[in-house]
Design an enzyme around this catalytic site. Structure first.
Site, PDB file in Angstrom:
ATOM      1  N   ASP A   1       1.010  -1.286  -3.322  1.00 31.39           N
ATOM      2  CA  ASP A   1       0.665  -1.969  -1.966  1.00 31.39           C
ATOM      3  C   ASP A   1       0.820  -3.354  -2.776  1.00 31.39           C
ATOM      4  O   ASP A   1       0.068  -3.794  -3.637  1.00 31.39           O
ATOM      5  CB  ASP A   1      -0.645  -1.632  -1.635  1.00 31.39           C
ATOM      6  CG  ASP A   1      -1.188  -2.643  -0.399  1.00 31.39           C
ATOM      7  OD1 ASP A   1      -0.590  -3.136   0.008  1.00 31.39           O
ATOM      8  OD2 ASP A   1      -2.405  -2.447  -0.249  1.00 31.39           O
TER       9      ASP A   1
ATOM     10  N   MET B   1      -1.956  -1.322  -7.238  1.00 27.78           N
ATOM     11  CA  MET B   1      -1.973  -2.412  -6.503  1.00 27.78           C
ATOM     12  C   MET B   1      -0.636  -3.395  -7.293  1.00 27.78           C
ATOM     13  O   MET B   1      -0.786  -3.352  -8.581  1.00 27.78           O
ATOM     14  CB  MET B   1      -3.041  -3.280  -6.551  1.00 27.78           C
ATOM     15  CG  MET B   1      -4.036  -2.780  -5.650  1.00 27.78           C
ATOM     16  SD  MET B   1      -3.600  -2.746  -3.986  1.00 27.78           S
ATOM     17  CE  MET B   1      -3.261  -4.511  -3.784  1.00 27.78           C
TER      18      MET B   1
ATOM     19  N   SER C   1       0.713  -2.368   7.042  1.00 27.42           N
ATOM     20  CA  SER C   1      -0.504  -3.049   6.815  1.00 27.42           C
ATOM     21  C   SER C   1      -0.453  -4.194   8.088  1.00 27.42           C
ATOM     22  O   SER C   1       0.327  -5.186   8.179  1.00 27.42           O
ATOM     23  CB  SER C   1      -0.421  -3.719   5.842  1.00 27.42           C
ATOM     24  OG  SER C   1      -1.741  -4.949   5.611  1.00 27.42           O
TER      25      SER C   1
ATOM     26  N   MET D   1     -11.426  -6.468   3.547  1.00 33.39           N
ATOM     27  CA  MET D   1     -11.885  -7.381   2.348  1.00 33.39           C
ATOM     28  C   MET D   1     -13.242  -7.807   2.792  1.00 33.39           C
ATOM     29  O   MET D   1     -13.605  -8.425   4.148  1.00 33.39           O
ATOM     30  CB  MET D   1     -11.132  -8.502   2.147  1.00 33.39           C
ATOM     31  CG  MET D   1      -9.495  -8.052   2.044  1.00 33.39           C
ATOM     32  SD  MET D   1      -8.300  -9.389   1.656  1.00 33.39           S
ATOM     33  CE  MET D   1      -6.822  -8.425   1.978  1.00 33.39           C
TER      34      MET D   1
ATOM     35  N   HIS E   1      -7.978   0.801   3.305  1.00 29.63           N
ATOM     36  CA  HIS E   1      -7.973   0.278   2.058  1.00 29.63           C
ATOM     37  C   HIS E   1      -9.146  -0.600   2.191  1.00 29.63           C
ATOM     38  O   HIS E   1      -9.307  -1.808   2.430  1.00 29.63           O
ATOM     39  CB  HIS E   1      -6.696  -0.427   1.976  1.00 29.63           C
ATOM     40  CG  HIS E   1      -6.577  -1.172   0.535  1.00 29.63           C
ATOM     41  ND1 HIS E   1      -5.391  -2.177  -0.066  1.00 29.63           N
ATOM     42  CD2 HIS E   1      -7.215  -1.072  -0.736  1.00 29.63           C
ATOM     43  CE1 HIS E   1      -5.763  -2.461  -1.199  1.00 29.63           C
ATOM     44  NE2 HIS E   1      -6.771  -1.769  -1.667  1.00 29.63           N
TER      45      HIS E   1
ATOM     46  N   ASP F   1      -6.697  -3.280   5.910  1.00 31.76           N
ATOM     47  CA  ASP F   1      -7.115  -4.103   4.788  1.00 31.76           C
ATOM     48  C   ASP F   1      -8.423  -4.645   5.054  1.00 31.76           C
ATOM     49  O   ASP F   1      -8.672  -5.712   5.792  1.00 31.76           O
ATOM     50  CB  ASP F   1      -6.047  -5.229   4.250  1.00 31.76           C
ATOM     51  CG  ASP F   1      -4.744  -4.648   3.660  1.00 31.76           C
ATOM     52  OD1 ASP F   1      -4.999  -3.866   2.508  1.00 31.76           O
ATOM     53  OD2 ASP F   1      -3.768  -4.901   4.101  1.00 31.76           O
TER      54      ASP F   1
ATOM     55  N   MET G   1     -11.296  -3.152   0.070  1.00 34.34           N
ATOM     56  CA  MET G   1     -11.468  -3.884  -1.082  1.00 34.34           C
ATOM     57  C   MET G   1     -12.774  -4.709  -1.075  1.00 34.34           C
ATOM     58  O   MET G   1     -12.906  -5.672  -0.775  1.00 34.34           O
ATOM     59  CB  MET G   1     -10.299  -5.155  -0.902  1.00 34.34           C
ATOM     60  CG  MET G   1      -8.994  -4.437  -1.284  1.00 34.34           C
ATOM     61  SD  MET G   1      -7.598  -5.330  -0.665  1.00 34.34           S
ATOM     62  CE  MET G   1      -7.539  -4.806   1.011  1.00 34.34           C
TER      63      MET G   1
ATOM     64  N   HIS H   1      -1.986   0.820   7.762  1.00 35.56           N
ATOM     65  CA  HIS H   1      -2.900   0.544   6.595  1.00 35.56           C
ATOM     66  C   HIS H   1      -3.998  -0.964   7.132  1.00 35.56           C
ATOM     67  O   HIS H   1      -3.283  -1.723   7.482  1.00 35.56           O
ATOM     68  CB  HIS H   1      -2.014  -0.206   5.715  1.00 35.56           C
ATOM     69  CG  HIS H   1      -2.365  -0.459   4.211  1.00 35.56           C
ATOM     70  ND1 HIS H   1      -2.419   0.423   3.205  1.00 35.56           N
ATOM     71  CD2 HIS H   1      -2.932  -1.656   3.916  1.00 35.56           C
ATOM     72  CE1 HIS H   1      -2.897  -0.156   2.073  1.00 35.56           C
ATOM     73  NE2 HIS H   1      -3.639  -1.238   2.478  1.00 35.56           N
TER      74      HIS H   1
END
Ligand code: DX5
Ligand code: ZN
Length: 223
Positions: free
Chosen positions: A174, A139, A8, A37, A66, A35, A68, A33
Protein backbone atom coordinates in the site's frame (compact mmCIF):
# COMPACT_ATOMS: atom_id res chain seq x y z
CA UNK A 1 -1.30 -15.88 -10.52
CA UNK A 2 -4.26 -14.47 -8.63
CA UNK A 3 -3.39 -10.91 -7.70
CA UNK A 4 -6.14 -8.89 -6.06
CA UNK A 5 -6.77 -5.14 -6.25
CA UNK A 6 -7.96 -2.99 -3.34
CA UNK A 7 -9.17 0.48 -4.39
CA UNK A 8 -8.47 3.15 -1.77
CA UNK A 9 -11.17 5.80 -1.80
CA UNK A 10 -8.78 8.24 -0.10
CA UNK A 11 -8.07 9.80 -3.51
CA UNK A 12 -11.71 9.90 -4.59
CA UNK A 13 -13.83 13.03 -4.29
CA UNK A 14 -15.41 12.72 -0.80
CA UNK A 15 -18.60 14.35 -2.10
CA UNK A 16 -18.89 11.43 -4.52
CA UNK A 17 -17.77 8.42 -2.51
CA UNK A 18 -20.88 6.48 -3.54
CA UNK A 19 -20.14 6.99 -7.23
CA UNK A 20 -16.45 6.18 -6.72
CA UNK A 21 -17.37 2.89 -5.04
CA UNK A 22 -19.79 2.02 -7.85
CA UNK A 23 -17.12 2.87 -10.44
CA UNK A 24 -14.55 0.50 -8.94
CA UNK A 25 -17.22 -2.15 -8.38
CA UNK A 26 -17.95 -1.99 -12.13
CA UNK A 27 -14.20 -2.19 -12.76
CA UNK A 28 -14.25 -5.45 -10.72
CA UNK A 29 -11.84 -4.56 -7.95
CA UNK A 30 -11.59 -7.17 -5.20
CA UNK A 31 -11.77 -4.82 -2.21
CA UNK A 32 -12.68 -1.27 -1.25
CA UNK A 33 -9.78 0.05 0.87
CA UNK A 34 -10.89 2.42 3.63
CA UNK A 35 -8.05 4.50 5.10
CA UNK A 36 -8.79 5.41 8.71
CA UNK A 37 -6.44 8.01 10.24
CA UNK A 38 -6.60 9.54 13.69
CA UNK A 39 -4.20 12.50 13.67
CA UNK A 40 -2.06 10.74 16.32
CA UNK A 41 -0.50 7.67 14.77
CA UNK A 42 -0.37 9.59 11.49
CA UNK A 43 -0.48 13.35 10.93
CA UNK A 44 -3.76 13.26 9.00
CA UNK A 45 -7.41 12.73 9.98
CA UNK A 46 -9.73 10.94 7.57
CA UNK A 47 -12.69 8.60 7.91
CA UNK A 48 -14.43 6.74 10.72
CA UNK A 49 -16.82 3.81 11.01
CA UNK A 50 -19.62 5.85 9.42
CA UNK A 51 -17.83 5.71 6.07
CA UNK A 52 -17.38 1.94 6.12
CA UNK A 53 -20.99 1.57 7.20
CA UNK A 54 -22.14 3.82 4.34
CA UNK A 55 -19.92 1.93 1.90
CA UNK A 56 -21.60 -1.33 2.94
CA UNK A 57 -24.95 0.17 2.03
CA UNK A 58 -23.95 0.73 -1.60
CA UNK A 59 -21.77 -2.28 -2.45
CA UNK A 60 -21.18 -5.95 -1.82
CA UNK A 61 -17.48 -5.62 -2.67
CA UNK A 62 -15.65 -6.62 0.53
CA UNK A 63 -14.06 -3.89 2.60
CA UNK A 64 -10.36 -3.69 3.41
CA UNK A 65 -10.34 -1.39 6.42
CA UNK A 66 -6.85 0.00 7.12
CA UNK A 67 -6.68 1.42 10.64
CA UNK A 68 -3.86 3.93 11.06
CA UNK A 69 -4.90 4.73 14.61
CA UNK A 70 -3.73 4.37 18.19
CA UNK A 71 -5.84 2.15 20.46
CA UNK A 72 -7.27 0.17 17.57
CA UNK A 73 -8.75 -2.33 20.05
CA UNK A 74 -11.23 0.32 21.22
CA UNK A 75 -12.68 0.72 17.73
CA UNK A 76 -12.84 -2.85 16.39
CA UNK A 77 -16.45 -3.28 17.51
CA UNK A 78 -17.57 -0.03 15.85
CA UNK A 79 -16.01 -1.03 12.56
CA UNK A 80 -17.23 -4.61 12.87
CA UNK A 81 -20.83 -3.52 13.40
CA UNK A 82 -21.59 -3.08 9.71
CA UNK A 83 -18.92 -5.45 8.43
CA UNK A 84 -19.69 -8.90 7.05
CA UNK A 85 -17.78 -12.12 6.47
CA UNK A 86 -14.88 -11.58 4.08
CA UNK A 87 -14.24 -8.00 5.18
CA UNK A 88 -10.77 -7.25 6.54
CA UNK A 89 -9.69 -5.07 9.44
CA UNK A 90 -5.97 -4.28 9.58
CA UNK A 91 -4.18 -2.52 12.45
CA UNK A 92 -0.59 -1.31 12.76
CA UNK A 93 1.94 -3.36 14.72
CA UNK A 94 3.62 -0.12 15.92
CA UNK A 95 0.50 0.78 17.93
CA UNK A 96 0.34 -2.23 20.23
CA UNK A 97 2.38 -4.67 22.28
CA UNK A 98 -0.53 -7.14 22.29
CA UNK A 99 -1.11 -7.80 18.59
CA UNK A 100 -2.57 -11.26 19.14
CA UNK A 101 -5.33 -9.80 21.32
CA UNK A 102 -6.40 -7.48 18.49
CA UNK A 103 -6.22 -10.29 15.94
CA UNK A 104 -8.45 -12.44 18.16
CA UNK A 105 -10.85 -9.55 18.65
CA UNK A 106 -11.22 -9.10 14.87
CA UNK A 107 -11.59 -12.84 14.24
CA UNK A 108 -14.17 -13.14 17.01
CA UNK A 109 -16.27 -10.71 14.96
CA UNK A 110 -16.09 -13.18 12.06
CA UNK A 111 -13.76 -10.96 10.03
CA UNK A 112 -10.31 -11.34 8.54
CA UNK A 113 -7.48 -9.86 10.62
CA UNK A 114 -4.56 -7.99 9.12
CA UNK A 115 -1.40 -6.52 10.59
CA UNK A 116 0.49 -3.64 8.94
CA UNK A 117 4.13 -2.53 9.19
CA UNK A 118 5.50 0.90 8.40
CA UNK A 119 8.41 1.03 5.95
CA UNK A 120 10.98 1.32 8.75
CA UNK A 121 9.49 -1.42 10.94
CA UNK A 122 11.46 -4.68 10.68
CA UNK A 123 9.86 -8.00 9.71
CA UNK A 124 10.60 -9.39 13.20
CA UNK A 125 8.00 -7.04 14.65
CA UNK A 126 5.21 -9.29 13.33
CA UNK A 127 6.94 -12.59 14.10
CA UNK A 128 4.56 -13.47 16.94
CA UNK A 129 1.46 -13.15 14.74
CA UNK A 130 2.72 -14.33 11.37
CA UNK A 131 0.91 -17.66 11.86
CA UNK A 132 -2.40 -16.16 12.93
CA UNK A 133 -2.78 -13.03 10.76
CA UNK A 134 -4.91 -13.47 7.64
CA UNK A 135 -3.17 -10.52 6.00
CA UNK A 136 0.20 -8.82 6.31
CA UNK A 137 0.43 -5.30 4.94
CA UNK A 138 3.90 -3.98 4.10
CA UNK A 139 3.51 -0.22 3.76
CA UNK A 140 5.43 1.14 0.79
CA UNK A 141 5.01 4.76 1.91
CA UNK A 142 4.94 6.31 5.36
CA UNK A 143 1.23 6.29 6.14
CA UNK A 144 -0.72 9.55 6.20
CA UNK A 145 -1.38 10.62 2.65
CA UNK A 146 -2.11 9.31 -0.81
CA UNK A 147 -0.02 10.39 -3.77
CA UNK A 148 3.41 9.60 -2.28
CA UNK A 149 6.23 7.72 -4.03
CA UNK A 150 6.73 3.96 -3.66
CA UNK A 151 9.62 3.06 -1.33
CA UNK A 152 11.39 0.21 -3.08
CA UNK A 153 13.66 -0.42 -0.08
CA UNK A 154 10.71 -2.24 1.52
CA UNK A 155 10.98 -5.08 -1.05
CA UNK A 156 13.51 -7.32 0.78
CA UNK A 157 11.29 -7.19 3.87
CA UNK A 158 8.19 -8.03 1.79
CA UNK A 159 10.06 -10.92 0.25
CA UNK A 160 11.07 -12.25 3.66
CA UNK A 161 7.57 -11.85 5.09
CA UNK A 162 5.93 -13.56 2.13
CA UNK A 163 8.27 -16.54 2.51
CA UNK A 164 7.58 -16.84 6.24
CA UNK A 165 3.82 -16.30 6.11
CA UNK A 166 1.35 -19.19 6.10
CA UNK A 167 0.35 -20.28 2.59
CA UNK A 168 -2.82 -18.41 1.64
CA UNK A 169 -1.94 -15.28 3.63
CA UNK A 170 -2.94 -12.08 1.87
CA UNK A 171 0.31 -10.16 1.30
CA UNK A 172 -0.72 -6.55 0.78
CA UNK A 173 1.30 -3.54 -0.32
CA UNK A 174 0.00 0.00 0.00
CA UNK A 175 1.45 3.31 -1.13
CA UNK A 176 2.70 4.52 -4.49
CA UNK A 177 1.43 1.47 -6.37
CA UNK A 178 1.17 2.01 -10.12
CA UNK A 179 1.59 -0.09 -13.24
CA UNK A 180 5.33 0.47 -12.88
CA UNK A 181 5.69 -0.38 -9.19
CA UNK A 182 3.02 -3.10 -8.77
CA UNK A 183 5.03 -5.69 -10.77
CA UNK A 184 8.04 -5.06 -8.50
CA UNK A 185 5.88 -5.76 -5.45
CA UNK A 186 4.34 -8.86 -7.06
CA UNK A 187 7.79 -10.24 -7.85
CA UNK A 188 8.57 -9.86 -4.14
CA UNK A 189 5.51 -11.77 -2.96
CA UNK A 190 2.63 -9.27 -2.92
CA UNK A 191 -0.77 -10.69 -3.90
CA UNK A 192 -2.97 -7.75 -2.91
CA UNK A 193 -2.31 -4.29 -4.33
CA UNK A 194 -3.89 -1.26 -2.66
CA UNK A 195 -3.99 1.85 -4.81
CA UNK A 196 -5.64 5.25 -4.55
CA UNK A 197 -4.11 7.75 -6.99
CA UNK A 198 -3.41 5.19 -9.72
CA UNK A 199 -7.16 4.48 -9.81
CA UNK A 200 -9.02 7.63 -8.78
CA UNK A 201 -6.73 10.22 -10.33
CA UNK A 202 -7.29 8.54 -13.66
CA UNK A 203 -9.97 9.76 -16.12
CA UNK A 204 -10.99 6.22 -16.99
CA UNK A 205 -11.32 4.19 -13.79
CA UNK A 206 -12.06 0.87 -15.51
CA UNK A 207 -8.98 1.25 -17.69
CA UNK A 208 -6.87 2.20 -14.67
CA UNK A 209 -7.95 -0.92 -12.79
CA UNK A 210 -7.44 -3.11 -15.84
CA UNK A 211 -3.96 -1.66 -16.47
CA UNK A 212 -3.03 -2.27 -12.85
CA UNK A 213 -4.28 -5.88 -13.06
CA UNK A 214 -2.41 -6.50 -16.30
CA UNK A 215 0.78 -5.08 -14.87
CA UNK A 216 0.41 -7.38 -11.83
CA UNK A 217 0.16 -10.33 -14.17
CA UNK A 218 3.46 -9.03 -15.44
CA UNK A 219 1.99 -8.17 -18.82
CA UNK A 220 3.42 -4.90 -20.11
CA UNK A 221 0.84 -2.13 -19.69
CA UNK A 222 0.88 1.46 -20.83
CA UNK A 223 -0.35 3.62 -18.02
C1 DX5 B 1 -1.56 5.96 2.98
C2 DX5 B 1 -2.77 5.09 2.79
C3 DX5 B 1 -2.82 4.51 1.42
C4 DX5 B 1 -3.03 5.55 0.36
C5 DX5 B 1 -2.46 5.08 -0.94
O1 DX5 B 1 -1.39 6.26 4.29
O2 DX5 B 1 -2.76 4.02 3.70
O3 DX5 B 1 -3.82 3.51 1.32
O4 DX5 B 1 -4.40 5.84 0.18
O5 DX5 B 1 -2.46 6.13 -1.86
P1 DX5 B 1 -1.62 6.07 -3.22
O6 DX5 B 1 -2.04 4.82 -3.94
O7 DX5 B 1 -1.99 7.33 -3.92
O8 DX5 B 1 -0.18 6.03 -2.81
ZN1 ZN C 1 -4.11 2.29 3.22
Amino acid sequence: MDIKISASILSANPMEFGKAIKDVETAKVDYIHVDVMDGHFVPNITMGPFISESAKSVTNVPLDIHLMIENADKYIKSFAKAATEGDIITFHIETTDKPQDIISMIKDEGLLAGVALNPATPAEAVESVIETADLILAMTVNPGFSGQSFIEDVMPKLNELSKNARPGTLMEVDGGLTCETAPIAVKNGANLIAAASAIFKHDDISKAVQDLKNSCNLEPAIC
